[in-house]
Design a protein around this motif. Structure first.
Motif, PDB file in Angstrom:
ATOM      1  N   PHE A 106      40.091   4.758  -7.515  1.00  0.00           N
ATOM      2  CA  PHE A 106      39.469   4.649  -8.820  1.00  0.00           C
ATOM      3  C   PHE A 106      38.090   5.300  -8.808  1.00  0.00           C
ATOM      4  CE2 PHE A 106      41.838   0.427  -8.700  1.00  0.00           C
ATOM      5  CZ  PHE A 106      42.865   0.841  -9.543  1.00  0.00           C
ATOM      6  N   ARG A 107      37.516   5.496  -9.995  1.00  0.00           N
ATOM      7  CA  ARG A 107      36.082   5.792 -10.058  1.00  0.00           C
ATOM      8  C   ARG A 107      35.350   4.617  -9.419  1.00  0.00           C
ATOM      9  NH1 ARG A 107      35.276   9.091 -14.801  1.00  0.00           N
ATOM     10  NH2 ARG A 107      33.024   8.707 -14.725  1.00  0.00           N
ATOM     11  N   PRO A 108      34.198   4.851  -8.757  1.00  0.00           N
ATOM     12  CA  PRO A 108      33.568   3.810  -7.950  1.00  0.00           C
ATOM     13  C   PRO A 108      33.377   2.456  -8.620  1.00  0.00           C
ATOM     14  CG  PRO A 108      32.546   5.902  -7.480  1.00  0.00           C
ATOM     15  CD  PRO A 108      33.519   6.158  -8.598  1.00  0.00           C
ATOM     16  N   ALA A 109      33.047   2.401  -9.901  1.00  0.00           N
ATOM     17  CA  ALA A 109      32.723   1.130 -10.546  1.00  0.00           C
ATOM     18  C   ALA A 109      33.954   0.334 -10.986  1.00  0.00           C
ATOM     19  CB  ALA A 109      31.823   1.367 -11.754  1.00  0.00           C
ATOM     20  N   VAL A 110      35.114   0.975 -11.045  1.00  0.00           N
ATOM     21  CA  VAL A 110      36.287   0.337 -11.644  1.00  0.00           C
ATOM     22  C   VAL A 110      36.726  -0.897 -10.867  1.00  0.00           C
ATOM     23  CG1 VAL A 110      38.740   0.637 -12.183  1.00  0.00           C
ATOM     24  CG2 VAL A 110      37.089   2.428 -12.784  1.00  0.00           C
ATOM     25  N   LYS A 111      36.809  -0.787  -9.548  1.00  0.00           N
ATOM     26  CA  LYS A 111      37.316  -1.904  -8.747  1.00  0.00           C
ATOM     27  C   LYS A 111      36.425  -3.137  -8.852  1.00  0.00           C
ATOM     28  CE  LYS A 111      35.470   0.523  -4.732  1.00  0.00           C
ATOM     29  NZ  LYS A 111      35.377   1.792  -5.493  1.00  0.00           N
ATOM     30  N   THR A 112      35.105  -2.914  -8.952  1.00  0.00           N
ATOM     31  CA  THR A 112      34.189  -4.040  -9.093  1.00  0.00           C
ATOM     32  C   THR A 112      34.364  -4.694 -10.456  1.00  0.00           C
ATOM     33  OG1 THR A 112      32.616  -2.921  -7.642  1.00  0.00           O
ATOM     34  CG2 THR A 112      31.769  -4.736  -8.985  1.00  0.00           C
ATOM     35  N   ARG A 113      34.533  -3.879 -11.479  1.00  0.00           N
ATOM     36  CA  ARG A 113      34.745  -4.406 -12.822  1.00  0.00           C
ATOM     37  C   ARG A 113      36.014  -5.252 -12.905  1.00  0.00           C
ATOM     38  NH1 ARG A 113      34.277   0.073 -15.344  1.00  0.00           N
ATOM     39  NH2 ARG A 113      36.441   0.544 -15.852  1.00  0.00           N
ATOM     40  N   LEU A 114      37.051  -4.847 -12.157  1.00  0.00           N
ATOM     41  CA  LEU A 114      38.311  -5.589 -12.153  1.00  0.00           C
ATOM     42  C   LEU A 114      38.271  -6.788 -11.207  1.00  0.00           C
ATOM     43  CD1 LEU A 114      40.881  -2.633 -12.095  1.00  0.00           C
ATOM     44  CD2 LEU A 114      40.376  -4.144 -14.028  1.00  0.00           C
ATOM     45  N   GLY A 115      37.245  -6.859 -10.368  1.00  0.00           N
ATOM     46  CA  GLY A 115      37.156  -7.953  -9.415  1.00  0.00           C
ATOM     47  C   GLY A 115      38.103  -7.816  -8.245  1.00  0.00           C
ATOM     48  N   ILE A 116      38.422  -6.565  -7.872  1.00  0.00           N
ATOM     49  CA  ILE A 116      39.343  -6.320  -6.750  1.00  0.00           C
ATOM     50  C   ILE A 116      38.675  -5.412  -5.716  1.00  0.00           C
ATOM     51  CG2 ILE A 116      41.433  -6.708  -8.101  1.00  0.00           C
ATOM     52  CD1 ILE A 116      41.726  -3.645  -8.324  1.00  0.00           C
ATOM     53  N   ASP A 117      37.358  -5.511  -5.605  1.00  0.00           N
ATOM     54  CA  ASP A 117      36.606  -4.707  -4.658  1.00  0.00           C
ATOM     55  C   ASP A 117      36.665  -5.332  -3.270  1.00  0.00           C
ATOM     56  OD1 ASP A 117      33.709  -6.389  -4.543  1.00  0.00           O
ATOM     57  OD2 ASP A 117      34.897  -6.600  -6.369  1.00  0.00           O
TER      58      ASP A 117
END
Length: 404
Positions: A106-117
């Motif tokens: 993903f783009r870097p911020a996407v996984k954090t936004r989804l809570g799957i980082d």
């Protein structure tokens, strides 16, 4: 029995190898760099679970029946989850607790936004190896730019040294930044898994198209870093080993790689020009570099007197590297390529009997094969959700809500 052990009691899909038997990988990737990474794990026997959206499963580069999708997504199972829904995220987090590896691009911020980082998921699964592939890195001034192979080829310097002088920058004919980023990510995952045997801890593995492309500049990059030399386009000529390049024959073209004085002497003898060995314009590597254009003209006047096949036979007997320049059809009809098994049969669910590109690595005990074709979207959703402990009623509710 732990959740991880329970989840591994049922992996009905045939494995591509026994080498990575027991390794569970969650595949969140799209396009090419990520799928290239995951394909390496799937082909060597990992239980790869491809996480897909319940709707709009079209892939970049063509439909599921297309050559691109078929070649990238074999040896996997498919689970559809809506990661924007609470039920979908809850199911993914439960599945993540059973995983050895997660791969995303993903783009870097996407996984954090989804809570799957990585930081979130590693709290409940400290042994997790989490691999991220991006266009330009996870942080830094250009991290938020969207990544694309040709953009990385240009920014990473490759296009400045590809093509003929004076004709402008030229891309390479394959998505080399994507492919190399994927292969390097797979290498990083295997390094992290090896280290985990000692520490018991996973880690966050990161690479990008830009990093991969800069790394693949190799000796061209070293020429700049050590000597300040900015390499330029050289067409088919090798920038430092001369004469190495493409030469006309009586029926087409061939490649020659005349590197070093020993092979230069064998070459000169084979083309009946031993006088070149004493000619001050050609006798040394430096002289051949200074006079490469004139030397090329003289060589090509000779190579055009025989066929490609005749020259290759002569040069091979003399120990001078030479080879045909094949189109893709000729590559796969080449007797050595067939011997190496680079085209492997598979029965595609969309196309029937066909062939895909096999692994380029031969293992004496644990070889790789294409054991199963790419799955249909969500083909294994129910069995996978049952594996992590969801009930039939809960799965039915997820289907009704569009979460799977």
């Amino acid at each position: 029995m732990t959740d991880l052990e329970k989840a591994r009691t049922s992996t009905p899909s045939p494995a591509g190898s026994t080498a990575l038997n027991g390794l569970r990988v969650l595949d969140l990737t799209r396009v090419r760099s990520g799928p290239t990474c995951v394909r390496q794990l799937a082909d060597w026997g990992a239980d790869v679970i491809k996480i897909e959206a319940p709707v709009d499963t079209a892939q970049f580069g063509g439909p599921r029946s297309g050559p691109d999708f078929q070649n990238l997504h074999r040896n996997k199972r498919s689970l559809t989850l809506d990661l924007k829904s609470e039920a979908g995220k809850a199911a993914f987090r439960k599945l993540a607790d059973t995983a050895d590896v997660i791969v995303e691009n993903f783009r870097p911020a996407v996984k954090t936004r989804l809570g799957i980082d990585y930081e979130t998921l590693s709290k409940t699964n400290p042994g997790l190896v989490y691999a991220s592939i991006s266009g330009f890195g996870q942080d830094g001034p250009l991290a938020d730019r969207p990544g694309f192979d040709q953009i990385a080829q240009g920014m990473g310097g490759l296009m400045s040294i590809t093509g003929k002088p004076g004709e402008g920058p030229m891309r390479v004919g394959i998505p080399i930044a994507d492919l190399c980023a994927g292969l390097l990510a797979a290498q990083g995952i295997l390094v992290a898994l090896f280290e985990r045997q000692h520490s018991g801890m996973g880690q966050w593995v990161q690479t990008s198209l830009l990093q991969a492309q800069v790394f693949m500049l190799d000796f061209q990059a070293a020429r700049f870093l050590m000597d300040g030399d900015v390499p330029k386009q050289a067409g088919n000529n090798h920038p430092t080993s001369i004469p190495t390049g493409v030469f006309k024959t009586s029926d087409g073209h061939m490649n020659l790689a005349v590197t070093g004085n020993n092979i230069w002497a064998k070459f000169a003898e084979t083309v009946d020009r031993k006088d070149w060995l004493e000619d001050p314009d050609y006798a040394t590597p430096t002289a051949r570099s200074d006079n490469r254009d004139a030397l090329g003209v003289e060589i090509e006047a000779i190579t055009q007197t025989r066929t490609t096949a005749e020259w290759i036979e002569l040069f091979t007997a003399a120990g001078v590297p030479a080879g045909e320049i094949n189109d893709i059809g000729q590559v796969f009809s080449n007797e050595q390529v067939r011997h190496l098994g680079m085209a492997q049969p598979v029965v595609s669910q969309e196309r029937g009997e066909t062939e895909l590109v096999g692994q380029p690595i031969i293992m004496s005990r644990t070889p790789s094969r294409i054991a199963s074709p790419p799955p249909t979207a969500g083909q294994h959703s129910e069995e996978l959700l049952l594996e992590i402990g969801l009930s039939s009623e809960e799965i039915a509710d997820m289907k009704a809500s569009g979460a799977t």
